[in-house]
Structure formats: structure tokens, C-alpha cells
Design a protein around this motif. Structure first.
Motif, short mmCIF file in Angstrom:
data_model
loop_
_atom_site.label_atom_id
_atom_site.label_comp_id
_atom_site.label_asym_id
_atom_site.label_seq_id
_atom_site.Cartn_x
_atom_site.Cartn_y
_atom_site.Cartn_z
N UNK A 146 58.57 11.44 16.63
CA UNK A 146 57.76 11.81 18.00
C UNK A 146 58.07 13.28 17.40
N UNK A 147 56.63 14.05 17.46
CA UNK A 147 57.50 16.10 17.30
C UNK A 147 57.65 16.07 15.57
N UNK A 148 57.52 14.72 14.67
CA UNK A 148 57.45 15.02 13.61
C UNK A 148 56.96 16.26 12.84
N UNK A 149 57.13 17.50 11.92
CA UNK A 149 57.10 18.51 11.81
C UNK A 149 55.87 17.81 10.08
N UNK A 150 54.98 18.07 9.38
CA UNK A 150 53.79 17.85 8.42
C UNK A 150 54.76 19.49 7.88
N UNK A 151 55.60 18.74 5.95
CA UNK A 151 56.31 19.96 4.99
C UNK A 151 55.18 19.66 4.19
N UNK A 152 54.89 20.91 3.50
CA UNK A 152 54.24 20.97 1.94
C UNK A 152 54.76 20.31 0.98
N UNK A 153 56.18 19.77 0.89
CA UNK A 153 56.37 19.08 0.52
C UNK A 153 55.98 17.82 0.35
N UNK A 154 55.45 17.15 1.90
CA UNK A 154 55.00 15.90 2.42
C UNK A 154 53.57 15.65 1.34
N UNK A 155 53.00 16.53 1.17
CA UNK A 155 51.51 16.65 1.13
C UNK A 155 51.24 16.38 -0.58
N UNK A 156 50.33 15.17 -1.48
CA UNK A 156 50.15 15.54 -2.23
C UNK A 156 48.83 15.57 -2.70
N UNK A 157 48.26 16.21 -3.32
CA UNK A 157 46.96 16.70 -3.67
C UNK A 157 46.42 15.12 -4.71
N UNK A 158 45.08 14.89 -3.77
CA UNK A 158 44.36 13.81 -4.42
C UNK A 158 42.66 13.80 -4.36
N UNK A 159 42.25 12.89 -4.98
CA UNK A 159 41.11 13.03 -5.39
C UNK A 159 40.54 11.44 -4.17
N UNK A 160 39.48 11.54 -3.59
CA UNK A 160 38.76 10.70 -2.65
C UNK A 160 39.29 9.14 -3.01
N UNK A 161 39.14 8.54 -4.41
CA UNK A 161 39.00 7.21 -4.89
C UNK A 161 40.67 7.18 -5.17
N UNK A 162 41.18 7.98 -5.64
CA UNK A 162 42.91 7.96 -5.92
C UNK A 162 43.03 7.64 -4.77
N UNK A 163 42.48 8.51 -3.61
CA UNK A 163 43.41 8.05 -2.11
C UNK A 163 43.32 7.38 -1.99
N UNK A 164 41.85 6.46 -1.84
CA UNK A 164 41.77 4.70 -0.37
C UNK A 164 42.56 3.78 -1.45
N UNK A 165 42.93 3.97 -3.27
CA UNK A 165 43.85 3.21 -3.92
C UNK A 165 44.57 2.90 -3.40
N UNK A 166 45.98 4.68 -3.43
CA UNK A 166 47.17 4.61 -2.59
C UNK A 166 47.06 3.80 -0.76
N UNK A 167 46.43 4.06 -0.76
CA UNK A 167 46.60 3.24 0.76
C UNK A 167 46.34 1.63 0.78
N UNK A 168 45.47 1.22 -0.55
CA UNK A 168 45.73 -0.24 -0.72
C UNK A 168 46.03 -1.11 -0.51
N UNK A 169 47.50 -0.79 -0.43
CA UNK A 169 48.27 -1.59 -0.56
C UNK A 169 49.17 -1.86 0.12
N UNK A 170 50.10 -2.93 0.98
CA UNK A 170 51.32 -2.54 1.83
C UNK A 170 52.07 -3.04 0.88
N UNK A 171 53.43 -2.43 0.96
CA UNK A 171 53.45 -1.21 1.07
C UNK A 171 52.63 -0.12 0.40
N UNK A 172 52.53 1.61 1.02
CA UNK A 172 51.48 1.80 0.39
C UNK A 172 51.85 2.30 -1.07
N UNK A 173 51.58 2.36 -2.16
CA UNK A 173 51.83 3.15 -3.02
C UNK A 173 52.00 4.16 -3.50
#
Length: 226
Positions: free
Chosen positions: A184-211
Motif C-alpha cells: 500500500x502506498x508503493x511508489x513507482x521508481x524509474x529503476x523499476x521500469x524497463x522499456x519494451x516493445x508490445x510483443x516482449x511485454x506480453x511475453x514477460x507476463x506470459x509465465x508464472x512467475x513472470x519472466x
């Protein structure tokens, strides 16, 4: 269902009573969620008796129990298979859901990705809110653009190079912190974001736990260059 399964294991229920304090508490929590487009009868929807029945339905998958109800939905089986054998992860996800309930907006039209998100609607919407944090996302994109690195961190796809002016400045952001660690109240930090294309973004979410980014790089046979 995740919260119900968490209660199922925490309580080690042999007798499930609709008057149990934890059953009533869970019923109130479920009814407080604004994630349903249509509630047919608020007096019956997720009431203590309904929570009791859901807990009882899980018993049919539990080999340590001698009996359980031989009914229920397919989703119960999916949730059981996803979380029942990972008790620590189940507890983390349940706590994360509880921590983020207050920050989730009311019902919106679910997209395909939300329906596939096994950690549930609350954490999916919290994840999307974080990834769409305009201030931090703009900061990350601007820095990469200034450095000439506005391309996918995995496959190196460059929207501007491929599509011209319409692709200038465009890319998606992936939040790399696991949803089970959202607080609760977690702040988004720049270091926690990775720039990706749409295809790779979906693939990162494709498996549990996330890739991770490195996992996906290994799958594609590519190496990290920045």
C-alpha cells in the motif's frame, strides 16, 4: 478465489462454518471490491454462506481431506493448481491483494490480458496503474530518447526506425517488481521500469512467475547491450 484459498490453508478447516469470524470477514472484504459490472443480489452475493461453499469446494482437490463437495467451477481447479502447492507465494499474493484493494478504481471493461492474469483483477489493475504512471514513465522515456536508447530492452525493436514519425517517442514500460511484493502506498521508481516493445511485454507476463528481462534475453538468444 485467491483470498478464499489463502483462508482455506491458514485455517486448516475441517469444519467450515458460515458463522466463523474469518469467513464473515472475508465476505465483507469481497463485497467491498468494486470490480464487478453486475451484482444480481447484494444480499446473496459473496455472503458468508457463499464463502463457506467456496471453501468447501476446494476440499475436493485436497488429498489430505477425506471428503469434499463434488461440484464447483473450472476456475477453482485452475486457482488450486496455480497456488495450492506454493503456499508462501499464495500468502504473499493474498497479502498484496489486501494491501492494494483501496487503490483500485471501480469496475471497468476488462481486456484480454486482465482475464489471463492469474493473480486476479486487483493486482492486474494495480500493475497497470503503476506502468501508466505518467510522471515516471515520461521521465524514463525522455532519458532513453536523449541517450538514443528508446528501443526494446529485449529485442531492440525501435518504433521510430520501423514506423517513422508516428513511432517517434513510443514504447511501453514494464514494471519489474513482482505483484506479490506490491504494498500500500508503493511508489513507482524509474529503476523499476524497463522499456519494451508490445510483443516482449506480453511475453514477460506470459509465465508464472513472470519472466525477467534476462530470462527473455536468454530465450531469444540475444545479449544485453544497454
Amino acid at each position: 478465489m485467491i483470498l478464499a484459498l489463502d483462508l482455506y490453508f491458514r485455517s486448516n478447516l475441517s469444519q467450515i462454518d458460515k458463522n466463523d469470524e474469518e469467513v464473515i470477514k472475508l465476505s465483507k472484504i469481497l463485497n467491498s471490491l468494486h470490480i464487478h459490472s453486475n451484482v444480481p443480489d447484494e444480499s446473496l452475493f459473496r455472503n458468508p454462506n457463499g464463502v463457506k461453499m467456496k471453501l468447501a469446494n476446494f476440499m475436493r482437490f485436497d488429498k489430505s481431506k477425506s471428503a469434499g463437495l463434488a461440484r464447483g467451477g473450472k476456475l477453482e481447479e485452475l486457482i488450486w493448481n496455480e497456488f495450492a502447492y506454493r503456499s508462501d507465494y499464495l500468502r504473499k499474493v493474498a497479502l498484496s491483494i489486501m494491501n492494494n484493494i483501496a487503490s483500485i478504481p471501480e469496475f471497468g471493461i476488462p481486456d484480454e490480458e486482465e482475464e489471463e492474469f492469474s493473480e486476479g483483477t486487483v493486482l492486474f489493475r494495480r500493475h497497470k496503474i503503476i506502468e501508466r504512471n505518467r510522471k515516471v514513465v515520461t521521465e524514463v522515456k525522455a532519458k532513453a530518447l536523449a541517450e538514443g536508447n528508446l528501443r526494446c530492452k529485449v529485442c531492440k525493436f525501435d518504433f521510430f526506425k520501423e514506423y517513422g514519425e508516428i513511432g517517434y517517442g513510443y514504447i511501453e514500460c514494464h514494471h519489474t517488481i513482482p505483484v506479490s511484493e506490491y504494498t500500500n502506498g508503493m511508489k513507482t521508481k524509474a529503476k523499476d521500469l524497463a522499456l519494451v516493445c508490445s510483443n516482449c511485454h506480453r511475453m514477460l507476463h506470459r509465465r508464472r512467475p513472470w519472466l525477467t528481462i534476462d530470462n527473455l534475453l536468454n530465450l531469444t538468444g540475444k545479449t544485453k547491450t544497454f
